[in-house]
Design a protein around this motif. Structure first.
Motif, PDB file in Angstrom:
ATOM      1  N   SER A  59      -2.940   9.264  -2.361  1.00 12.10           N
ATOM      2  CA  SER A  59      -2.550   7.866  -2.308  1.00 12.10           C
ATOM      3  C   SER A  59      -3.791   6.989  -2.469  1.00 12.10           C
ATOM      4  O   SER A  59      -4.907   7.489  -2.536  1.00 12.10           O
ATOM      5  CB  SER A  59      -1.854   7.559  -0.984  1.00 12.10           C
ATOM      6  OG  SER A  59      -2.711   7.842   0.092  1.00 12.10           O
ATOM      7  N   THR A  60      -3.549   5.690  -2.532  1.00 16.41           N
ATOM      8  CA  THR A  60      -4.624   4.695  -2.550  1.00 16.41           C
ATOM      9  C   THR A  60      -4.251   3.572  -1.594  1.00 16.41           C
ATOM     10  O   THR A  60      -3.100   3.464  -1.165  1.00 16.41           O
ATOM     11  CB  THR A  60      -4.844   4.109  -3.968  1.00 16.41           C
ATOM     12  OG1 THR A  60      -3.624   3.518  -4.414  1.00 16.41           O
ATOM     13  CG2 THR A  60      -5.310   5.164  -4.951  1.00 16.41           C
ATOM     14  N   GLU A  61      -5.212   2.749  -1.274  1.00 21.07           N
ATOM     15  CA  GLU A  61      -4.958   1.640  -0.357  1.00 21.07           C
ATOM     16  C   GLU A  61      -3.988   0.617  -0.943  1.00 21.07           C
ATOM     17  O   GLU A  61      -3.255  -0.022  -0.209  1.00 21.07           O
ATOM     18  CB  GLU A  61      -6.273   0.953   0.015  1.00 21.07           C
ATOM     19  CG  GLU A  61      -7.159   1.807   0.890  1.00 21.07           C
ATOM     20  CD  GLU A  61      -8.492   1.158   1.183  1.00 21.07           C
ATOM     21  OE1 GLU A  61      -8.781   0.062   0.655  1.00 21.07           O
ATOM     22  OE2 GLU A  61      -9.267   1.746   1.951  1.00 21.07           O
ATOM     23  N   MET A  62      -3.972   0.461  -2.248  1.00 23.54           N
ATOM     24  CA  MET A  62      -3.142  -0.555  -2.889  1.00 23.54           C
ATOM     25  C   MET A  62      -1.773  -0.021  -3.322  1.00 23.54           C
ATOM     26  O   MET A  62      -0.991  -0.753  -3.896  1.00 23.54           O
ATOM     27  CB  MET A  62      -3.872  -1.141  -4.106  1.00 23.54           C
ATOM     28  CG  MET A  62      -5.213  -1.753  -3.771  1.00 23.54           C
ATOM     29  SD  MET A  62      -5.127  -3.029  -2.507  1.00 23.54           S
ATOM     30  CE  MET A  62      -4.281  -4.300  -3.386  1.00 23.54           C
ATOM     31  N   CYS A  63      -1.488   1.211  -3.049  1.00 30.36           N
ATOM     32  CA  CYS A  63      -0.223   1.834  -3.455  1.00 30.36           C
ATOM     33  C   CYS A  63       0.919   1.294  -2.597  1.00 30.36           C
ATOM     34  O   CYS A  63       0.876   1.390  -1.376  1.00 30.36           O
ATOM     35  CB  CYS A  63      -0.344   3.347  -3.311  1.00 30.36           C
ATOM     36  SG  CYS A  63       1.177   4.243  -3.608  1.00 30.36           S
ATOM     37  N   THR A  64       1.942   0.750  -3.236  1.00 31.50           N
ATOM     38  CA  THR A  64       3.055   0.171  -2.482  1.00 31.50           C
ATOM     39  C   THR A  64       4.068   1.211  -2.022  1.00 31.50           C
ATOM     40  O   THR A  64       4.750   1.002  -1.024  1.00 31.50           O
ATOM     41  CB  THR A  64       3.778  -0.892  -3.326  1.00 31.50           C
ATOM     42  OG1 THR A  64       4.245  -0.306  -4.534  1.00 31.50           O
ATOM     43  CG2 THR A  64       2.848  -2.045  -3.635  1.00 31.50           C
ATOM     44  N   CYS A  66       3.274   4.445  -1.298  1.00 29.55           N
ATOM     45  CA  CYS A  66       2.624   5.503  -0.518  1.00 29.55           C
ATOM     46  C   CYS A  66       3.042   5.528   0.953  1.00 29.55           C
ATOM     47  O   CYS A  66       3.256   6.604   1.506  1.00 29.55           O
ATOM     48  CB  CYS A  66       1.106   5.404  -0.656  1.00 29.55           C
ATOM     49  SG  CYS A  66       0.532   5.840  -2.317  1.00 29.55           S
ATOM     50  N   PRO A  67       3.181   4.380   1.641  1.00 30.17           N
ATOM     51  CA  PRO A  67       3.656   4.452   3.039  1.00 30.17           C
ATOM     52  C   PRO A  67       5.049   5.057   3.156  1.00 30.17           C
ATOM     53  O   PRO A  67       5.322   5.812   4.092  1.00 30.17           O
ATOM     54  CB  PRO A  67       3.641   2.987   3.490  1.00 30.17           C
ATOM     55  CG  PRO A  67       2.621   2.336   2.624  1.00 30.17           C
ATOM     56  CD  PRO A  67       2.742   3.031   1.296  1.00 30.17           C
ATOM     57  N   SER A  74       6.092  13.171   6.349  1.00 30.52           N
ATOM     58  CA  SER A  74       5.815  13.483   7.756  1.00 30.52           C
ATOM     59  C   SER A  74       7.076  13.953   8.470  1.00 30.52           C
ATOM     60  O   SER A  74       7.044  14.932   9.232  1.00 30.52           O
ATOM     61  CB  SER A  74       5.243  12.266   8.473  1.00 30.52           C
ATOM     62  OG  SER A  74       3.975  11.951   7.954  1.00 30.52           O
ATOM     63  N   SER A  75       8.194  13.287   8.221  1.00 30.56           N
ATOM     64  CA  SER A  75       9.443  13.716   8.855  1.00 30.56           C
ATOM     65  C   SER A  75       9.912  15.051   8.281  1.00 30.56           C
ATOM     66  O   SER A  75      10.436  15.893   8.999  1.00 30.56           O
ATOM     67  CB  SER A  75      10.528  12.656   8.712  1.00 30.56           C
ATOM     68  OG  SER A  75      10.946  12.541   7.371  1.00 30.56           O
ATOM     69  N   PRO A 106       1.964   7.382  -5.660  1.00 29.34           N
ATOM     70  CA  PRO A 106       1.681   8.623  -4.963  1.00 29.34           C
ATOM     71  C   PRO A 106       1.909   9.843  -5.858  1.00 29.34           C
ATOM     72  O   PRO A 106       2.787   9.838  -6.712  1.00 29.34           O
ATOM     73  CB  PRO A 106       2.686   8.619  -3.820  1.00 29.34           C
ATOM     74  CG  PRO A 106       3.834   7.824  -4.324  1.00 29.34           C
ATOM     75  CD  PRO A 106       3.242   6.803  -5.234  1.00 29.34           C
ATOM     76  N   THR A 107       1.096  10.837  -5.667  1.00 28.02           N
ATOM     77  CA  THR A 107       1.281  12.156  -6.262  1.00 28.02           C
ATOM     78  C   THR A 107       1.251  13.162  -5.115  1.00 28.02           C
ATOM     79  O   THR A 107       0.399  13.064  -4.235  1.00 28.02           O
ATOM     80  CB  THR A 107       0.180  12.473  -7.287  1.00 28.02           C
ATOM     81  OG1 THR A 107       0.296  11.569  -8.382  1.00 28.02           O
ATOM     82  CG2 THR A 107       0.290  13.898  -7.805  1.00 28.02           C
TER      83      THR A 107
END
Length: 137
Positions: A59-64, A66-67, A74-75, A106-107
């Motif tokens: 991911s990157t910080e600017m990826c919308t 990715c969260p 995670s789940s 995201p990849t």
């Protein structure tokens, strides 16, 4: 250029852009082969990989998106036995994007215990595709 030709060119470009958008949307989140890549756990700042497999999210910080993928993975990992989830921020490690051929975020990689990349997903992975990929590990 006449107005009729200009309208025809504009219409053709709209159809082309729409077709490309639909194709990219259909391919998003689908499983792709891992190729011959090997993932090094040190690149993610972990000492070892999961017992069964590791889900690696780039991911990157600017990826919308990715969260959303982080929460979903995670789940998913919490419900599965022997899986680990690791996130690699390419903002701080751009060298890894070239090494692992990551062109978008995201990849997500599915990595087996030996570090071999068994599957990769571009965009938000489909849950059934994750199940299928992990069934082969």
């Amino acid at each position: 250029m006449s107005p009729a030709v200009a309208l025809l060119v504009a219409a053709a470009l709209l159809v082309l852009a729409g077709t490309i958008g639909v194709v990219l949307r259909l391919l998003d989140g689908r499983r792709r082969g891992g190729g011959h890549l090997r993932f090094d756990p040190n690149d993610a700042g972990v000492s070892r990989l999961g017992a069964r497999a590791t889900v690696v999210q780039f991911s990157t910080e600017m990826c919308t998106r990715c969260p959303q993928v982080r929460r979903m993975l995670s789940s998913y990992v919490a419900e599965s036995e022997g899986l680990d989830h690791v996130e690699v921020d390419l903002t701080h490690r751009p060298d890894l994007s070239a090494r692992y051929k990551v062109m978008q975020t995201p990849t997500t990689f599915i990595v087996d215990g030996s570090g071999a990349v068994r599957a990769r997903f571009h965009g938000v992975p489909h849950r059934h595709a994750l199940n299928d990929a992990l069934a082969t590990v």
